[in-house]
Design a protein around this motif. Structure first.
Motif, PDB file in Angstrom:
ATOM      1  N   GLU A 139       1.085  -1.434   0.166  1.00  0.00           N
ATOM      2  CA  GLU A 139       0.370   0.222   0.217  1.00  0.00           C
ATOM      3  C   GLU A 139       1.137   1.480  -0.530  1.00  0.00           C
ATOM      4  O   GLU A 139       0.593   2.187  -1.265  1.00  0.00           O
ATOM      5  CB  GLU A 139      -0.900   0.151   1.060  1.00  0.00           C
ATOM      6  N   PHE A 140       2.173   1.611   0.664  1.00  0.00           N
ATOM      7  CA  PHE A 140       2.568   2.530   1.520  1.00  0.00           C
ATOM      8  C   PHE A 140       3.935   2.548   0.104  1.00  0.00           C
ATOM      9  O   PHE A 140       4.772   3.038   0.635  1.00  0.00           O
ATOM     10  CB  PHE A 140       2.451   2.777   2.748  1.00  0.00           C
ATOM     11  N   GLY A 141       4.844   1.577   0.410  1.00  0.00           N
ATOM     12  CA  GLY A 141       5.831   1.229  -0.626  1.00  0.00           C
ATOM     13  C   GLY A 141       6.935   1.645   0.504  1.00  0.00           C
ATOM     14  O   GLY A 141       8.307   1.080   0.127  1.00  0.00           O
ATOM     15  N   ASP A 142       7.176   1.503   1.381  1.00  0.00           N
ATOM     16  CA  ASP A 142       7.421   0.311   2.595  1.00  0.00           C
ATOM     17  C   ASP A 142       6.981  -0.113   3.832  1.00  0.00           C
ATOM     18  O   ASP A 142       5.871  -0.560   4.013  1.00  0.00           O
ATOM     19  CB  ASP A 142       8.068   2.371   2.991  1.00  0.00           C
ATOM     20  N   THR A 143       7.655  -0.098   4.828  1.00  0.00           N
ATOM     21  CA  THR A 143       6.761  -0.822   5.628  1.00  0.00           C
ATOM     22  C   THR A 143       7.170  -0.024   7.066  1.00  0.00           C
ATOM     23  O   THR A 143       7.284  -0.426   8.660  1.00  0.00           O
ATOM     24  CB  THR A 143       7.981  -2.232   6.356  1.00  0.00           C
ATOM     25  N   ILE A 144       8.310   1.681   6.923  1.00  0.00           N
ATOM     26  CA  ILE A 144       8.343   2.351   8.549  1.00  0.00           C
ATOM     27  C   ILE A 144       7.088   3.019   8.959  1.00  0.00           C
ATOM     28  O   ILE A 144       5.840   3.128   8.346  1.00  0.00           O
ATOM     29  CB  ILE A 144       8.669   3.828   7.628  1.00  0.00           C
ATOM     30  N   ILE A 145       6.334   2.879  10.760  1.00  0.00           N
ATOM     31  CA  ILE A 145       5.239   3.155  10.993  1.00  0.00           C
ATOM     32  C   ILE A 145       5.401   4.076  12.293  1.00  0.00           C
ATOM     33  O   ILE A 145       6.877   3.693  12.473  1.00  0.00           O
ATOM     34  CB  ILE A 145       4.142   2.386  11.067  1.00  0.00           C
ATOM     35  N   TYR A 185       4.326   7.388  21.760  1.00  0.00           N
ATOM     36  CA  TYR A 185       5.412   7.915  22.857  1.00  0.00           C
ATOM     37  C   TYR A 185       6.433   7.482  22.067  1.00  0.00           C
ATOM     38  O   TYR A 185       8.133   8.023  21.998  1.00  0.00           O
ATOM     39  CB  TYR A 185       5.662   7.378  23.512  1.00  0.00           C
ATOM     40  N   SER A 186       6.434   7.913  20.468  1.00  0.00           N
ATOM     41  CA  SER A 186       7.818   7.564  19.571  1.00  0.00           C
ATOM     42  C   SER A 186       8.808   8.930  19.292  1.00  0.00           C
ATOM     43  O   SER A 186      10.341   8.470  19.466  1.00  0.00           O
ATOM     44  CB  SER A 186       7.521   7.211  18.167  1.00  0.00           C
ATOM     45  N   GLU A 187       7.922   9.823  20.086  1.00  0.00           N
ATOM     46  CA  GLU A 187       8.724  11.012  19.456  1.00  0.00           C
ATOM     47  C   GLU A 187       9.590  10.772  17.838  1.00  0.00           C
ATOM     48  O   GLU A 187      10.688  11.676  17.916  1.00  0.00           O
ATOM     49  CB  GLU A 187      10.037  11.413  20.735  1.00  0.00           C
ATOM     50  N   GLY A 188       9.203  10.544  17.437  1.00  0.00           N
ATOM     51  CA  GLY A 188       9.272  11.171  15.505  1.00  0.00           C
ATOM     52  C   GLY A 188      10.299   9.465  15.415  1.00  0.00           C
ATOM     53  O   GLY A 188      10.480   9.688  14.254  1.00  0.00           O
ATOM     54  N   ARG A 189      10.812   8.872  16.119  1.00  0.00           N
ATOM     55  CA  ARG A 189      11.428   7.550  15.897  1.00  0.00           C
ATOM     56  C   ARG A 189      10.208   6.910  15.706  1.00  0.00           C
ATOM     57  O   ARG A 189       9.539   6.088  15.430  1.00  0.00           O
ATOM     58  CB  ARG A 189      12.231   6.488  17.182  1.00  0.00           C
ATOM     59  N   PRO A 190      11.024   6.580  14.256  1.00  0.00           N
ATOM     60  CA  PRO A 190       9.943   5.109  12.922  1.00  0.00           C
ATOM     61  C   PRO A 190      10.556   4.356  13.739  1.00  0.00           C
ATOM     62  O   PRO A 190      11.486   3.511  14.571  1.00  0.00           O
ATOM     63  CB  PRO A 190      10.719   5.617  11.785  1.00  0.00           C
ATOM     64  N   ILE A 191       9.614   3.425  13.351  1.00  0.00           N
ATOM     65  CA  ILE A 191       9.303   1.891  13.847  1.00  0.00           C
ATOM     66  C   ILE A 191       9.371   1.021  12.313  1.00  0.00           C
ATOM     67  O   ILE A 191       8.577   1.259  11.409  1.00  0.00           O
ATOM     68  CB  ILE A 191       8.344   1.607  14.389  1.00  0.00           C
ATOM     69  N   ASP A 192      10.311   0.234  12.708  1.00  0.00           N
ATOM     70  CA  ASP A 192      10.206  -0.382  10.550  1.00  0.00           C
ATOM     71  C   ASP A 192       9.804  -2.381  11.357  1.00  0.00           C
ATOM     72  O   ASP A 192      10.400  -2.957  11.587  1.00  0.00           O
ATOM     73  CB  ASP A 192      11.396  -0.885   9.791  1.00  0.00           C
ATOM     74  N   LEU A 193       8.953  -2.070  10.510  1.00  0.00           N
ATOM     75  CA  LEU A 193       8.478  -3.901  10.157  1.00  0.00           C
ATOM     76  C   LEU A 193       8.664  -4.890  10.261  1.00  0.00           C
ATOM     77  O   LEU A 193       8.751  -6.584  10.247  1.00  0.00           O
ATOM     78  CB  LEU A 193       6.624  -3.460  10.024  1.00  0.00           C
ATOM     79  N   VAL A 252       2.307 -10.118  27.678  1.00  0.00           N
ATOM     80  CA  VAL A 252       4.069 -10.020  27.272  1.00  0.00           C
ATOM     81  C   VAL A 252       4.857  -9.185  26.364  1.00  0.00           C
ATOM     82  O   VAL A 252       3.643  -8.483  25.368  1.00  0.00           O
ATOM     83  CB  VAL A 252       3.113 -11.435  26.264  1.00  0.00           C
ATOM     84  N   GLN A 253       4.939  -8.874  26.839  1.00  0.00           N
ATOM     85  CA  GLN A 253       6.158  -7.843  26.241  1.00  0.00           C
ATOM     86  C   GLN A 253       6.897  -8.089  24.901  1.00  0.00           C
ATOM     87  O   GLN A 253       8.037  -9.139  25.548  1.00  0.00           O
ATOM     88  CB  GLN A 253       6.771  -6.546  27.428  1.00  0.00           C
ATOM     89  N   LEU A 254       7.409  -8.119  23.810  1.00  0.00           N
ATOM     90  CA  LEU A 254       8.600  -8.370  22.915  1.00  0.00           C
ATOM     91  C   LEU A 254       9.530  -7.376  22.492  1.00  0.00           C
ATOM     92  O   LEU A 254       8.985  -5.827  22.660  1.00  0.00           O
ATOM     93  CB  LEU A 254       8.088  -9.814  22.665  1.00  0.00           C
ATOM     94  N   SER A 255      10.466  -7.311  22.124  1.00  0.00           N
ATOM     95  CA  SER A 255      11.687  -7.146  21.383  1.00  0.00           C
ATOM     96  C   SER A 255      11.001  -7.437  20.148  1.00  0.00           C
ATOM     97  O   SER A 255      10.230  -8.145  19.558  1.00  0.00           O
ATOM     98  CB  SER A 255      12.841  -7.541  21.196  1.00  0.00           C
ATOM     99  N   LEU A 256      11.315  -6.605  18.732  1.00  0.00           N
ATOM    100  CA  LEU A 256      10.444  -6.635  17.050  1.00  0.00           C
ATOM    101  C   LEU A 256      11.364  -8.681  17.556  1.00  0.00           C
ATOM    102  O   LEU A 256      10.331  -9.206  15.932  1.00  0.00           O
ATOM    103  CB  LEU A 256      11.361  -5.491  16.957  1.00  0.00           C
ATOM    104  N   ASP A 257      12.081  -8.094  17.426  1.00  0.00           N
ATOM    105  CA  ASP A 257      13.037  -9.984  17.132  1.00  0.00           C
ATOM    106  C   ASP A 257      12.334 -11.090  17.522  1.00  0.00           C
ATOM    107  O   ASP A 257      12.902 -12.091  17.283  1.00  0.00           O
ATOM    108  CB  ASP A 257      14.889 -10.446  16.987  1.00  0.00           C
ATOM    109  N   GLY A 258      11.410 -11.023  18.483  1.00  0.00           N
ATOM    110  CA  GLY A 258      10.708 -11.723  19.266  1.00  0.00           C
ATOM    111  C   GLY A 258      11.259 -12.481  20.346  1.00  0.00           C
ATOM    112  O   GLY A 258      11.370 -13.258  21.168  1.00  0.00           O
TER     113      GLY A 258
END
Length: 267
Positions: A139-145, A185-193, A252-258
């Motif tokens: 949809e958006f051409g990237d994976t940044i949220i 609470y990202s304060e402009g810090r991107p998250i890459d799916l 349960v809280q995880l890092s993006l790598d699980g």
């Protein structure tokens, strides 16, 4: 051209190999112990050669003969793979949770069947998450949220477009624009799916109720974002909320790598 053994494995390659291992176990080519060991190795494989070694001695059933991992000279195909192929990861999560005592094999099999049936319709599963990531990329051409909240029937995701927050709802097939905003609470810090290790997170999602000691519960929603007052160098997290439909909840809280960061069992 890179040598074959230097080709990096994709998440879809790992998942397809897990499906092949499942089929080999089902028709008696692999013992339970061999299946478990090879599945663990497949989920953590770095190169396609590592995956090749796990299935080199197996007979491949006809319905899986077109798997991309077996035909890498074919044109590139969509990154999304059927949700049912994530069931190998679901088994691992349902049986072992996050280091808690093992459930019975029959419970693991039941959880696997349930995960396979729910994945196509429930976005708060490993299959639903994989569908969302691939659909978002298209949809958006990237994976940044900026942040996202995943429910069983919809996903709310916020993007930062030229500094402006824009929220979209994904219903499993298309994205529509929302007028509200999400707490972030990202304060402009991107998250890459793309940083999400889908097979590992799928396993944790499947095992989340057992992990929080709420065997009859289910994942209510999932949050992807930064924690409140997170240090500047902090990484984003995945927060899994499990409930039983009543007063009992656990997270349960995880890092993006699980990687597990925190577990709060149900009261």
């Amino acid at each position: 051209m890179a040598r074959r053994e230097q080709v990096r494995a994709r998440d879809s390659d790992r998942v397809e190999v897990c499906a092949l291992l499942d089929a080999a176990s089902a028709d008696g080519q692999l013992s339970d112990a061999e299946h478990t060991a090879r599945t663990r190795s497949a989920m953590r494989a770095k190169y396609t050669a590592d995956l090749d070694a796990l299935i080199a001695d197996l007979q491949v059933p006809g319905e899986l003969a077109d798997a991309a991992i077996l035909n890498r000279d074919r044109p590139a195909r969509p990154w999304w793979v059927p949700a049912a192929l994530l069931t190998a990861a679901a088994v691992l999560g349902a049986v072992v949770g996050l280091g808690l005592p093992d459930e019975s094999a029959s419970a693991g099999e039941a959880a696997t069947e349930a995960a396979a049936e729910e994945a196509a319709a429930d976005l708060a599963t490993g299959g639903g998450l994989a569908l969302f990531v691939d659909s978002y990329r298209r949809e958006f051409g990237d994976t940044i949220i900026d942040t996202a909240t995943i429910f069983s029937d919809r996903i709310l995701v916020q993007r930062l477009d030229r500094g402006e927050e824009k929220v979209y709802e994904f219903d499993g097939s298309e994205f529509t624009t929302e007028t509200s905003s999400l707490s972030s609470y990202s304060e402009g810090r991107p998250i890459d799916l793309a940083d999400i290790d889908l097979p590992v997170v799928a396993a944790v999602l499947a095992g989340a109720p057992a992990t929080v000691k709420l065997a009859g519960g289910r994942v209510g929603h999932i949050g992807i974002g930064y924690e409140l007052i997170a240090p500047e160098a902090a990484a984003p997290v995945i927060e899994i909320y499990v409930g039983d439909g009543g007063d009992h909840t656990g997270t349960v809280q995880l890092s993006l790598d699980g990687t597990p960061r925190e577990v709060n069992p149900a009261d």
